[in-house]
Design a protein around this motif. Structure first.
Motif, mmCIF file in Angstrom:
data_model
loop_
_atom_site.group_PDB
_atom_site.id
_atom_site.type_symbol
_atom_site.label_atom_id
_atom_site.label_comp_id
_atom_site.label_asym_id
_atom_site.label_seq_id
_atom_site.Cartn_x
_atom_site.Cartn_y
_atom_site.Cartn_z
ATOM 1 N N PHE A 126 8.145 34.319 -17.828
ATOM 2 C CA PHE A 126 7.218 33.250 -17.443
ATOM 3 C C PHE A 126 7.788 32.435 -16.289
ATOM 4 C CE2 PHE A 126 6.226 28.702 -17.875
ATOM 5 C CZ PHE A 126 4.852 28.719 -17.715
ATOM 6 N N PHE A 127 9.068 32.058 -16.396
ATOM 7 C CA PHE A 127 9.690 31.237 -15.356
ATOM 8 C C PHE A 127 9.817 32.006 -14.044
ATOM 9 C CE2 PHE A 127 13.509 29.545 -13.194
ATOM 10 C CZ PHE A 127 13.092 28.236 -13.015
ATOM 11 N N ASN A 128 10.250 33.256 -14.129
ATOM 12 C CA ASN A 128 10.442 34.050 -12.914
ATOM 13 C C ASN A 128 9.130 34.358 -12.199
ATOM 14 O OD1 ASN A 128 13.218 34.103 -13.255
ATOM 15 N ND2 ASN A 128 13.196 36.043 -14.380
ATOM 16 N N ASP A 129 8.021 34.349 -12.953
ATOM 17 C CA ASP A 129 6.716 34.629 -12.352
ATOM 18 C C ASP A 129 6.139 33.429 -11.611
ATOM 19 O OD1 ASP A 129 6.739 37.227 -13.182
ATOM 20 O OD2 ASP A 129 5.462 36.911 -14.946
ATOM 21 N N ASP A 180 7.993 27.747 -4.788
ATOM 22 C CA ASP A 180 7.422 26.509 -4.260
ATOM 23 C C ASP A 180 6.383 25.887 -5.210
ATOM 24 O OD1 ASP A 180 5.534 28.458 -3.981
ATOM 25 O OD2 ASP A 180 4.961 27.938 -1.928
ATOM 26 N N GLU A 181 6.133 26.534 -6.367
ATOM 27 C CA GLU A 181 5.181 25.988 -7.334
ATOM 28 C C GLU A 181 5.850 25.612 -8.653
ATOM 29 O OE1 GLU A 181 1.882 28.570 -7.924
ATOM 30 O OE2 GLU A 181 1.492 28.859 -5.777
ATOM 31 N N ARG A 182 7.164 25.719 -8.720
ATOM 32 C CA ARG A 182 7.855 25.384 -9.959
ATOM 33 C C ARG A 182 7.736 23.883 -10.264
ATOM 34 N NH1 ARG A 182 13.229 29.312 -9.407
ATOM 35 N NH2 ARG A 182 12.069 31.252 -9.773
ATOM 36 N N PRO A 183 7.625 23.554 -11.546
ATOM 37 C CA PRO A 183 7.433 22.139 -11.895
ATOM 38 C C PRO A 183 8.645 21.284 -11.546
ATOM 39 C CG PRO A 183 7.873 23.447 -13.848
ATOM 40 C CD PRO A 183 7.682 24.422 -12.723
ATOM 41 N N ASP A 235 15.111 23.873 -13.575
ATOM 42 C CA ASP A 235 16.245 24.794 -13.574
ATOM 43 C C ASP A 235 16.250 25.515 -14.926
ATOM 44 O OD1 ASP A 235 19.324 25.043 -14.565
ATOM 45 O OD2 ASP A 235 19.158 25.456 -12.410
ATOM 46 N N PHE A 236 16.285 26.853 -14.894
ATOM 47 C CA PHE A 236 16.106 27.631 -16.123
ATOM 48 C C PHE A 236 17.140 27.276 -17.190
ATOM 49 C CE2 PHE A 236 16.611 31.364 -18.859
ATOM 50 C CZ PHE A 236 15.293 31.534 -19.279
ATOM 51 N N ALA A 237 18.387 27.180 -16.806
ATOM 52 C CA ALA A 237 19.447 26.919 -17.786
ATOM 53 C C ALA A 237 19.374 25.489 -18.310
ATOM 54 C CB ALA A 237 20.809 27.194 -17.163
ATOM 55 N N ARG A 238 19.291 24.520 -17.408
ATOM 56 C CA ARG A 238 19.325 23.121 -17.812
ATOM 57 C C ARG A 238 18.040 22.681 -18.515
ATOM 58 N NH1 ARG A 238 20.844 18.854 -13.252
ATOM 59 N NH2 ARG A 238 18.941 19.717 -12.322
ATOM 60 N N ASP A 239 16.916 23.240 -18.095
ATOM 61 C CA ASP A 239 15.619 22.797 -18.625
ATOM 62 C C ASP A 239 14.977 23.849 -19.522
ATOM 63 O OD1 ASP A 239 15.623 20.346 -17.049
ATOM 64 O OD2 ASP A 239 15.275 21.639 -15.320
ATOM 65 N N TYR A 240 15.797 24.674 -20.157
ATOM 66 C CA TYR A 240 15.256 25.808 -20.917
ATOM 67 C C TYR A 240 14.222 25.385 -21.961
ATOM 68 C CZ TYR A 240 14.887 29.778 -24.063
ATOM 69 O OH TYR A 240 14.389 30.784 -24.846
#
Length: 479
Positions: free
Chosen positions: A187-190, A194-197, A426-431
């Motif tokens: 989900f995150f990688n898709d 420039d559209e990541r929250p 950030d995937f790790a910090r905001d998992y």
């Protein structure tokens, strides 16, 4: 497809729909012939020349939606201060169709409704409206276009019942949906970079809590009082419900006579409460027993399969002045030790705090929404924000006097242990936050799929001008 929040400039939550959406009676009406006058797709403006008195705008299963329903909903939303700019009548009408679809299917699936619970909701809503209008019942009846309070209550009962059915049906659809770590990563990688929250400024907050100790004499006093209530009901025929209204310390259940409905398959209330309730026979009153909230007695009114209707009285032991002063002196001493550098805040929390949920984490508060230690500044509860807004990192607050559902009085001090500025996800910090977004996305897709199939399987007829709407769901069954 569902109307998604990002397609609207406001969020119509189910709670809002239950509280302020006024639907008309569900009595059968003659269905008007299909007509196609022009409809303003980009406006919620009410055109009185196009209102057909009590005409049927749509049928969903056994439910109908009247021409007047949408106009009434718009008027009420505007009265509540909702921003309807850019929201079309068709979008709002689609929401009404959606709610009726859920309610219809809930009936087909034999979803049970607790009528006493619905009646209590109606009473709370009416009292809330009267409180805002200085008790003007006549004005409220005029606004809702009802001739009597009884007629208004009947309509509000149907609104709440149908809304309850809709919510139960939606919960049923998504109840077993889970998400795996790999699905979260996908989900995150898709999401295009420039559209990541972006997550706002976040704080980590710790607190130390000292709670005044309740004496054994105070505990025994409430046990004796509860035993007296039990004896008076059993031997003298006194009303248990009346005693609830006069004596209980449970503000949440007091308006409906201490009533709760428990289900063996869906845990509600603390374990001690459930264990006692499920051990009773109909009409039996329990012995006094203790939970974290205080001391209770329970009357088991009715067993309906897996559901138990119970009433209870809660009493909290009184606090003595000496106990309160001792707790205040204790937290003042702890605060001075931290400020003087004799002990760190985390060490003091582990040694002196009475709050079991936080003390072993050095006093760190857990965000109940994200299940981590970060609190987004713009989403923080106003009371907590007021207590820490002027604190610098690692500065200790003044002493606050507070209370909660368990403790009628407690003293606490707080500190900000870390501060994270605005940042891109950030995937790790905001998992955990990303996981929640991924789960919501999966639930939305499941609901869309369920709705698409249910529309096909359900009798639905949309009349008149609403057939020109460009619905996101296939309400017209022409796809």
């Amino acid at each position: 497809m569902l109307l998604k929040t990002n397609n609207l400039k406001f969020t119509i939550s189910l709670c809002l729909m239950l509280c302020i959406t006024a639907m008309a009676d569900l009595r059968a009406q003659e269905i008007i012939p299909d007509e196609k006058p022009e409809i303003k797709q980009d406006s919620t403006e009410i055109d009185p020349t196009k209102i057909k008195a009590e005409g049927v705008a749509a049928v969903v299963g056994e439910f109908i939606i009247l021409e007047s329903d949408l106009n009434r909903e718009i008027a009420q939303l505007e009265a509540q201060g909702a921003d309807l700019e850019g929201v079309t009548r068709c979008e709002l009408f689609g929401r009404l169709l959606e709610q009726k679809l859920y309610a219809h299917q809930a009936i087909q699936d034999s979803v049970m409704v607790n009528e006493l619970y619905i009646q209590s909701l109606v009473e709370q809503q009416i009292q809330g409206i009267l409180a805002q209008t200085n008790g003007d019942m006549e004005g409220m009846l005029k606004f809702y276009k009802k001739d009597s309070e009884e007629a208004l209550r009947e309509e509000m009962f149907e609104i709440n019942k149908n809304g309850y059915l809709a919510k139960e049906m939606q919960d049923k659809v998504i109840s077993e949906i889970e998400i795996t770590p790999e699905e979260v990563r996908t989900f995150f990688n898709d999401i295009p970079k420039d559209e990541r929250p972006t997550f706002g400024t976040e704080l980590k907050i710790a607190q130390i809590v000292v709670i005044p100790e309740v004496t054994q004499q105070a505990k025994q006093a409430v046990i004796d009082k509860l035993n007296g209530f039990k004896k008076d009901v059993e031997e003298n025929g006194s009303s248990f419900t009346t005693k609830v209204l006069f004596y209980t310390d449970d503000a949440a259940s007091k308006p409906n006579g201490g009533l709760y409905t428990l289900n063996r398959k869906r845990p509600r209330m603390v374990k001690e409460f459930r264990d006692v309730a499920f051990s009773l026979q109909e009409g039996e009153i329990s012995e006094p027993f203790e939970t974290d909230f205080g001391y209770h007695i329970i009357l088991l009114e009715k067993i309906r399969g897996q559901e138990y209707d119970v009433r209870h009285i809660l009493l909290r032991p009184e606090l003595t002045a000496d106990a309160v002063q001792k707790a205040k002196d204790e937290i003042e001493k702890v605060r001075k030790m931290i400020v003087d550098g004799e002990v760190s805040f985390a060490e003091a929390a582990r040694e002196f705090s009475d709050e079991e949920e936080t003390k072993f984490e050095g006093g760190q508060l857990m965000n109940p929404v994200t299940q981590d230690f970060n609190f987004e500044l713009t989403k923080m509860e106003p009371e907590l924000y007021a207590q820490i807004q002027n604190l610098k990192d690692n500065e200790v607050s003044e002493i606050f006097q507070d209370e909660d559902r368990i403790n009628r009085l407690k003293f606490k001090i707080l500190t900000v242990t870390d501060r994270i500025d605005d940042h891109e996800a950030d995937f790790a910090r905001d998992y955990l936050k990303i996981k929640e977004l991924a789960l919501q996305d999966k639930q939305i897709k499941a609901i869309e799929k369920w709705q698409e199939q249910t529309i096909i399987d359900t009798y639905i007829k949309v009349n008149g001008e609403y057939r020109d709407c460009e619905f996101q769901s296939n309400w017209l069954k022409n796809q």
